[in-house]
Design a protein around this motif. Structure first.
Motif, mmCIF file in Angstrom:
data_model
loop_
_atom_site.group_PDB
_atom_site.id
_atom_site.type_symbol
_atom_site.label_atom_id
_atom_site.label_comp_id
_atom_site.label_asym_id
_atom_site.label_seq_id
_atom_site.Cartn_x
_atom_site.Cartn_y
_atom_site.Cartn_z
ATOM 1 N N TRP A 36 3.282 -3.916 -9.355
ATOM 2 C CA TRP A 36 2.559 -4.542 -8.247
ATOM 3 C C TRP A 36 1.389 -3.636 -7.864
ATOM 4 C CZ3 TRP A 36 3.255 -9.358 -6.446
ATOM 5 C CH2 TRP A 36 4.471 -9.997 -6.706
ATOM 6 N N PHE A 37 0.246 -4.265 -7.709
ATOM 7 C CA PHE A 37 -0.949 -3.568 -7.248
ATOM 8 C C PHE A 37 -1.485 -4.288 -6.026
ATOM 9 C CE2 PHE A 37 -2.244 -0.502 -10.546
ATOM 10 C CZ PHE A 37 -1.294 -0.792 -11.512
ATOM 11 N N ARG A 38 -2.371 -3.634 -5.315
ATOM 12 C CA ARG A 38 -3.048 -4.281 -4.201
ATOM 13 C C ARG A 38 -4.481 -3.799 -4.131
ATOM 14 N NH1 ARG A 38 0.192 -1.507 0.900
ATOM 15 N NH2 ARG A 38 -0.718 0.603 0.716
ATOM 16 N N LYS A 43 -12.217 -1.566 -1.417
ATOM 17 C CA LYS A 43 -11.417 -0.465 -1.947
ATOM 18 C C LYS A 43 -11.021 -0.736 -3.388
ATOM 19 C CE LYS A 43 -9.510 1.141 2.439
ATOM 20 N NZ LYS A 43 -8.265 1.538 3.159
ATOM 21 N N GLU A 44 -10.621 0.328 -4.081
ATOM 22 C CA GLU A 44 -10.163 0.186 -5.449
ATOM 23 C C GLU A 44 -8.748 -0.394 -5.487
ATOM 24 O OE1 GLU A 44 -12.662 3.867 -7.500
ATOM 25 O OE2 GLU A 44 -10.474 3.884 -7.481
ATOM 26 N N ARG A 45 -8.442 -1.021 -6.610
ATOM 27 C CA ARG A 45 -7.090 -1.536 -6.798
ATOM 28 C C ARG A 45 -6.140 -0.348 -6.954
ATOM 29 N NH1 ARG A 45 -6.319 -6.746 -10.559
ATOM 30 N NH2 ARG A 45 -8.017 -7.302 -9.132
ATOM 31 N N GLU A 46 -5.011 -0.414 -6.250
ATOM 32 C CA GLU A 46 -4.074 0.710 -6.288
ATOM 33 C C GLU A 46 -2.668 0.243 -6.623
ATOM 34 O OE1 GLU A 46 -3.644 2.648 -2.516
ATOM 35 O OE2 GLU A 46 -3.135 0.803 -1.450
ATOM 36 N N GLY A 47 -1.940 1.106 -7.334
ATOM 37 C CA GLY A 47 -0.570 0.803 -7.675
ATOM 38 C C GLY A 47 0.329 0.904 -6.457
ATOM 39 N N ASN A 84 8.728 -3.621 7.421
ATOM 40 C CA ASN A 84 7.949 -2.794 8.343
ATOM 41 C C ASN A 84 6.477 -2.750 7.927
ATOM 42 O OD1 ASN A 84 7.382 -1.071 10.463
ATOM 43 N ND2 ASN A 84 8.031 0.768 9.369
ATOM 44 N N LEU A 85 5.912 -3.918 7.737
ATOM 45 C CA LEU A 85 4.522 -3.992 7.299
ATOM 46 C C LEU A 85 3.577 -3.450 8.359
ATOM 47 C CD1 LEU A 85 4.689 -7.414 5.509
ATOM 48 C CD2 LEU A 85 3.817 -5.319 4.478
ATOM 49 N N LYS A 86 2.499 -2.844 7.888
ATOM 50 C CA LYS A 86 1.501 -2.245 8.765
ATOM 51 C C LYS A 86 0.136 -2.872 8.481
ATOM 52 C CE LYS A 86 3.971 2.146 8.409
ATOM 53 N NZ LYS A 86 3.876 3.583 8.063
ATOM 54 N N PRO A 87 -0.789 -2.808 9.415
ATOM 55 C CA PRO A 87 -2.128 -3.371 9.169
ATOM 56 C C PRO A 87 -2.784 -2.794 7.914
ATOM 57 C CG PRO A 87 -1.843 -2.954 11.498
ATOM 58 C CD PRO A 87 -0.622 -2.380 10.816
ATOM 59 N N GLU A 88 -2.501 -1.545 7.598
ATOM 60 C CA GLU A 88 -3.106 -0.936 6.404
ATOM 61 C C GLU A 88 -2.524 -1.478 5.098
ATOM 62 O OE1 GLU A 88 -1.826 0.663 9.031
ATOM 63 O OE2 GLU A 88 -0.688 2.459 8.421
ATOM 64 N N ASP A 89 -1.490 -2.306 5.182
ATOM 65 C CA ASP A 89 -0.947 -2.974 3.991
ATOM 66 C C ASP A 89 -1.720 -4.247 3.669
ATOM 67 O OD1 ASP A 89 2.304 -2.123 5.205
ATOM 68 O OD2 ASP A 89 1.215 -1.135 3.563
ATOM 69 N N THR A 90 -2.634 -4.634 4.525
ATOM 70 C CA THR A 90 -3.427 -5.839 4.298
ATOM 71 C C THR A 90 -4.246 -5.712 3.028
ATOM 72 O OG1 THR A 90 -3.567 -6.385 6.650
ATOM 73 C CG2 THR A 90 -5.298 -7.257 5.212
ATOM 74 N N ALA A 91 -4.057 -6.656 2.109
ATOM 75 C CA ALA A 91 -4.734 -6.617 0.816
ATOM 76 C C ALA A 91 -4.349 -7.848 0.015
ATOM 77 C CB ALA A 91 -4.328 -5.360 0.031
ATOM 78 N N MET A 92 -5.044 -8.032 -1.109
ATOM 79 C CA MET A 92 -4.609 -8.987 -2.112
ATOM 80 C C MET A 92 -3.621 -8.250 -2.998
ATOM 81 S SD MET A 92 -5.080 -12.147 -3.130
ATOM 82 C CE MET A 92 -6.752 -12.712 -2.787
ATOM 83 N N TYR A 93 -2.476 -8.846 -3.235
ATOM 84 C CA TYR A 93 -1.441 -8.221 -4.045
ATOM 85 C C TYR A 93 -1.365 -8.917 -5.404
ATOM 86 C CZ TYR A 93 0.254 -5.365 -0.216
ATOM 87 O OH TYR A 93 0.344 -4.421 0.776
ATOM 88 N N TYR A 94 -1.303 -8.098 -6.450
ATOM 89 C CA TYR A 94 -1.302 -8.589 -7.818
ATOM 90 C C TYR A 94 -0.081 -8.107 -8.575
ATOM 91 C CZ TYR A 94 -6.293 -9.333 -6.953
ATOM 92 O OH TYR A 94 -7.500 -9.740 -6.439
ATOM 93 N N CYS A 95 0.411 -8.968 -9.450
ATOM 94 C CA CYS A 95 1.457 -8.613 -10.386
ATOM 95 C C CYS A 95 0.790 -8.284 -11.724
ATOM 96 C CB CYS A 95 2.419 -9.788 -10.535
ATOM 97 S SG CYS A 95 3.816 -9.508 -11.611
ATOM 98 N N ALA A 96 1.293 -7.266 -12.408
ATOM 99 C CA ALA A 96 0.708 -6.845 -13.677
ATOM 100 C C ALA A 96 1.792 -6.646 -14.724
ATOM 101 C CB ALA A 96 -0.081 -5.556 -13.490
ATOM 102 N N ALA A 97 1.417 -6.859 -15.986
ATOM 103 C CA ALA A 97 2.340 -6.676 -17.114
ATOM 104 C C ALA A 97 1.557 -6.194 -18.327
ATOM 105 C CB ALA A 97 3.053 -7.985 -17.416
ATOM 106 N N GLY A 98 2.297 -5.893 -19.393
ATOM 107 C CA GLY A 98 1.636 -5.410 -20.597
ATOM 108 C C GLY A 98 1.215 -3.961 -20.475
#
Length: 123
Positions: A36-38, A43-47, A84-98
């Motif tokens: 999972w990334f966001r 900002k850059e995409r982060e793991g 316990n989500l926080k405002p700084e968790d706001t992002a688009m979340y992506y699933c990744a494979a391969g």
């Protein structure tokens, strides 16, 4: 080819929870690792988290103790339970494979991506 589809995002208040799902279709042979990334605006995409064969998992320091990644081997579904989500968790979340074998938290180490699901946390 392998296709990923995320779901479960939404708008919640500070301290609330969400569970994201990642559905897999196509050729999954040998591609059991999921991450999972966001990415927040500007900002850059982060793991965020990753799950390997079995239940071995990894987390970014910012989500340890709050997020849990899991999988259902029978359905190839992968989940991200976010508590316990926080405002700084706001992002688009992506699933990744391969996964290509490098650092799990680097987006360049993955060949397949879903379209993302938006998570918005308000204070």
């Amino acid at each position: 080819q392998l296709q990923l589809a995320e779901s479960g995002g939404g708008s919640v208040q500070d301290g609330e929870s969400l569970r994201l799902s990642c559905a897999t279709s196509g050729n999954t042979a040998g591609r059991t690792y999921r991450a999972w990334f966001r990415q927040a605006p500007g900002k850059e995409r982060e793991g965020v988290a990753a799950i390997w064969t079995g239940s071995a998992s990894f987390y970014a320091d910012s989500v340890k103790g709050r997020f849990t990644v899991s999988r259902d081997g029978a359905t190839n579904m992968v989940y991200l339970q976010m508590n316990n989500l926080k405002p700084e968790d706001t992002a688009m979340y992506y699933c990744a494979a391969g996964w290509r074998g490098g650092d799990w938290y680097r987006p360049t180490e993955y060949d397949y991506w879903g379209q993302g699901t938006q998570v918005t946390v308000s204070s």
